[in-house]
Enzyme design. Structure first.
Site, PDB file in Angstrom:
ATOM      1  N   HIS A 179      41.802  38.511  38.175  1.00 43.73           N
ATOM      2  CA  HIS A 179      40.568  39.044  37.601  1.00 43.73           C
ATOM      3  C   HIS A 179      40.622  39.291  36.104  1.00 43.73           C
ATOM      4  O   HIS A 179      39.602  39.621  35.495  1.00 43.73           O
ATOM      5  CB  HIS A 179      40.171  40.354  38.289  1.00 43.73           C
ATOM      6  CG  HIS A 179      41.011  41.517  37.862  1.00 43.73           C
ATOM      7  ND1 HIS A 179      42.256  41.750  38.377  1.00 43.73           N
ATOM      8  CD2 HIS A 179      40.798  42.494  36.943  1.00 43.73           C
ATOM      9  CE1 HIS A 179      42.774  42.830  37.809  1.00 43.73           C
ATOM     10  NE2 HIS A 179      41.913  43.300  36.932  1.00 43.73           N
TER      11      HIS A 179
HETATM   12  C1  UD1 Z   1      37.721  46.099  34.932  1.00 40.76           C
HETATM   13  C2  UD1 Z   1      38.648  46.553  33.811  1.00 40.76           C
HETATM   14  C3  UD1 Z   1      40.057  46.036  34.070  1.00 40.76           C
HETATM   15  C4  UD1 Z   1      40.525  46.425  35.458  1.00 40.76           C
HETATM   16  C5  UD1 Z   1      39.522  45.958  36.497  1.00 40.76           C
HETATM   17  C6  UD1 Z   1      39.930  46.435  37.865  1.00 40.76           C
HETATM   18  C7  UD1 Z   1      37.780  46.771  31.521  1.00 40.76           C
HETATM   19  C8  UD1 Z   1      37.723  46.159  30.187  1.00 40.76           C
HETATM   20  N1  UD1 Z   1      38.224  46.006  32.527  1.00 40.76           N
HETATM   21  O1  UD1 Z   1      37.630  44.685  34.867  1.00 40.76           O
HETATM   22  O2  UD1 Z   1      40.941  46.596  33.118  1.00 40.76           O
HETATM   23  O3  UD1 Z   1      41.761  45.791  35.686  1.00 40.76           O
HETATM   24  O4  UD1 Z   1      38.240  46.510  36.185  1.00 40.76           O
HETATM   25  O5  UD1 Z   1      39.408  45.631  38.872  1.00 40.76           O
HETATM   26  O6  UD1 Z   1      37.417  47.921  31.686  1.00 40.76           O
HETATM   27  N2  UD1 Z   1      31.129  43.402  39.184  1.00 40.76           N
HETATM   28  C9  UD1 Z   1      30.418  43.423  40.350  1.00 40.76           C
HETATM   29  N3  UD1 Z   1      30.524  44.554  41.119  1.00 40.76           N
HETATM   30  C10 UD1 Z   1      31.261  45.634  40.781  1.00 40.76           C
HETATM   31  C11 UD1 Z   1      31.962  45.585  39.589  1.00 40.76           C
HETATM   32  C12 UD1 Z   1      31.902  44.460  38.792  1.00 40.76           C
HETATM   33  O7  UD1 Z   1      29.734  42.481  40.700  1.00 40.76           O
HETATM   34  O8  UD1 Z   1      31.296  46.617  41.543  1.00 40.76           O
HETATM   35  C13 UD1 Z   1      31.045  42.158  38.340  1.00 40.76           C
HETATM   36  C14 UD1 Z   1      29.900  42.228  37.346  1.00 40.76           C
HETATM   37  O9  UD1 Z   1      29.392  40.967  37.211  1.00 40.76           O
HETATM   38  C15 UD1 Z   1      30.592  42.609  36.065  1.00 40.76           C
HETATM   39  C16 UD1 Z   1      31.959  41.906  36.207  1.00 40.76           C
HETATM   40  O10 UD1 Z   1      32.242  42.002  37.598  1.00 40.76           O
HETATM   41  O11 UD1 Z   1      29.881  42.183  34.947  1.00 40.76           O
HETATM   42  C17 UD1 Z   1      33.067  42.534  35.424  1.00 40.76           C
HETATM   43  O12 UD1 Z   1      33.176  43.922  35.727  1.00 40.76           O
HETATM   44  P1  UD1 Z   1      33.831  44.938  34.677  1.00 40.76           P
HETATM   45  O13 UD1 Z   1      33.948  46.282  35.292  1.00 40.76           O
HETATM   46  O14 UD1 Z   1      33.138  44.854  33.380  1.00 40.76           O
HETATM   47  O15 UD1 Z   1      35.258  44.322  34.428  1.00 40.76           O
HETATM   48  P2  UD1 Z   1      36.384  43.929  35.487  1.00 40.76           P
HETATM   49  O16 UD1 Z   1      36.662  42.477  35.339  1.00 40.76           O
HETATM   50  O17 UD1 Z   1      36.046  44.450  36.822  1.00 40.76           O
HETATM   51  N1  UDP Z   2      43.336  46.181  45.720  1.00 41.43           N
HETATM   52  C1  UDP Z   2      42.653  46.355  46.912  1.00 41.43           C
HETATM   53  N2  UDP Z   2      41.951  45.299  47.431  1.00 41.43           N
HETATM   54  C2  UDP Z   2      41.908  44.080  46.829  1.00 41.43           C
HETATM   55  C3  UDP Z   2      42.623  43.908  45.618  1.00 41.43           C
HETATM   56  C4  UDP Z   2      43.313  44.979  45.080  1.00 41.43           C
HETATM   57  O1  UDP Z   2      42.694  47.439  47.492  1.00 41.43           O
HETATM   58  O2  UDP Z   2      41.261  43.180  47.340  1.00 41.43           O
HETATM   59  C5  UDP Z   2      44.019  47.329  45.117  1.00 41.43           C
HETATM   60  C6  UDP Z   2      45.509  47.159  44.887  1.00 41.43           C
HETATM   61  O3  UDP Z   2      46.247  47.655  45.983  1.00 41.43           O
HETATM   62  C7  UDP Z   2      45.762  47.986  43.632  1.00 41.43           C
HETATM   63  C8  UDP Z   2      44.441  47.926  42.891  1.00 41.43           C
HETATM   64  O4  UDP Z   2      43.472  47.509  43.824  1.00 41.43           O
HETATM   65  O5  UDP Z   2      46.010  49.336  43.938  1.00 41.43           O
HETATM   66  C9  UDP Z   2      44.524  46.964  41.730  1.00 41.43           C
HETATM   67  O6  UDP Z   2      43.272  46.775  41.198  1.00 41.43           O
HETATM   68  P1  UDP Z   2      42.955  45.596  40.199  1.00 41.43           P
HETATM   69  O7  UDP Z   2      43.922  44.494  40.386  1.00 41.43           O
HETATM   70  O8  UDP Z   2      41.510  45.299  40.351  1.00 41.43           O
HETATM   71  O9  UDP Z   2      43.104  46.297  38.760  1.00 41.43           O
HETATM   72  P2  UDP Z   2      44.340  46.517  37.774  1.00 41.43           P
HETATM   73  O10 UDP Z   2      45.404  47.220  38.504  1.00 41.43           O
HETATM   74  O11 UDP Z   2      44.745  45.170  37.257  1.00 41.43           O
HETATM   75  O12 UDP Z   2      43.741  47.321  36.681  1.00 41.43           O
END
Ligand code: UD1
Ligand code: UDP
Length: 362
Positions: free
Chosen positions: A203
């Protein structure tokens, strides 16, 4: 007594803050739980609140903006109003998301003490929004709770103003507490048609927002020496759709695509996998938990979790197809004994953090 405010915005923040929320309750310290709504889908937010048996957030903000700058500004403005109303003793933020930076700036502008959980991580990869968010937050926090000695050293070198404490990472507390529950309650393995498999996640913006990297990951899946279970992050799903690549992935019979799984199911999938392929930060840590202990191939150019690499759990393999496949084959053919302790602590990070808060703040 003024309450402690706990802020979350995304899936990993809910998971890593859960042990702190519980430890505050146990110590009878009043707390207010604010979810900023950066993640809003059921399976990216509420699912984790349910899995981790947390009470509903006291405040759940609705964020309408999608550009990173507007998202940060909107969270900051909403947090500013809320912090004025709550008047907390300290605001606790965890990690490196836009929510963390926005919450920290809002607290800073109201002269409210900031506690940064998981402080001091550095990837030195300035393409990552997380690297900017965590650096900026560290430098305006009064209390810095670091997971490892290495993180503490990073902060000392940068001359941060706040007080630094070494606590371990609360993610190990969460795995320790929830894997036994998952083993009793999760039935996710009934959905898995493979005897042996790798679990993959992706992601990171610098990966999935680049079609070349997306294509490379798809090639890895197509040629993988092992079937792959792949819970797909919504950001990646969107990018695959935009680039007309989702169909190709869906057609692969060796790949099982799942929606983002719940925490308990994910722990079980990690536990039962042969190997983990990921660009996640939290997963690199969880793989080192004594009750998981798995090899992780980190599909990135760098990591801020060097401890996972130094202890032999993780290998940074970049994003090139050939390199990732070679690393998979190597890891599967040379299974090595992994340490029985985690470099991220012994599962008492939340207890230690709350003890420090009790002594110094509330
Ligand atoms: C964010 C964090 C990242 C973290 C990740 C965990 C930042 C810069 N990024 O990335 O550090 O590792 O969360 O997973 O803060 N979206 C949905 N539903 C949701 C959430 C997101 O559809 O519930 C989609 C939307 O299109 C959104 C895109 O995902 O625009 C990105 O979401 P965003 O929270 O901005 O960044 P992540 O890639 O999730
Ligand atoms: N995780 C989860 N379901 C999933 C993928 C990840 O429960 O399908 C959990 C995982 O165990 C970990 C956390 O989500 O605790 C990691 O989140 P993510 O990779 O989105 O973010 P990051 O840690 O890179 O910020």
């Amino acid at each position: 007594m003024k309450p402690v405010v706990i802020v979350t915005g995304t899936r990993p923040e809910i998971i890593k803050m859960a042990p702190i929320i519980r430890a505050l309750k146990k110590s009878r310290i009043p707390s207010v739980f604010v979810h900023c709504g950066q993640h809003y889908d059921y399976n990216m937010a509420q699912q984790f609140i349910d899995n981790l048996e947390l009470t509903s957030p006291d405040y759940w903000l609705r964020i309408m903006s999608s550009s990173p700058g507007a998202q940060t500004a909107e969270i900051m403005a909403k947090m500013d109003e809320l912090l004025c109303k709550i008047n907390p003793s300290i605001v606790l933020l965890e990690g490196d998301t836009n929510t963390v930076l926005a919450g920290a700036l809002a607290a800073n502008k109201r002269n409210i003490t900031i506690g940064h959980i998981e402080a001091g991580l550095r990837s030195y990869d300035l393409r990552m929004p997380e690297e900017h968010n965590r650096r900026l937050t560290d430098h305006i926090s009064e209390y810095l709770f670091t997971p490892t000695k290495h993180a503490k050293t990073n902060l000392v070198k940068e001359n941060v103003w706040g007080k630094i404490y070494l606590t371990g990472n609360t993610v190990i507390d969460a795995v320790k507490e929830h894997l036994p529950i998952a083993e009793k309650t999760s039935d996710v393995m009934q959905q898995i048609p493979f005897k042996e498999f790798a679990i993959a996640t992706a992601h990171r913006a610098e990966n999935v927002d680049d079609p070349v990297v997306l294509e490379s990951f798809i090639e890895v899946f197509a040629k993988s020496p092992l079937p792959i279970v792949y819970p797909m992050h919504p950001r990646t799903c969107k990018r695959l759709q935009e680039n007309n690549m989702l169909g190709k992935l869906e057609a692969m019979r060796n790949v099982l695509i799942l929606p983002p799984t719940g925490y308990l199911d994910f722990l079980i999938l990690m536990k039962n996998s042969k190997i983990i392929i990921t660009d996640s930060g939290g997963i690199q840590e969880e793989a080192t938990a004594p009750n998981i202990r798995k090899r992780v191939l980190v599909t990135r150019l760098s990591t801020e979790r060097q401890e996972s690499v130094e202890t032999g759990f993780a290998t940074v393999v970049g994003t090139d197809t050939k390199r990732i496949l070679a690393a998979m084959n190597e890891a599967l053919n040379n299974q090595k004994e992994l340490p029985t302790t985690s470099p991220f602590g012994d599962g008492t990070a939340a207890e230690k953090t709350v003890e420090i808060i009790k002594k110094n703040i509330v």
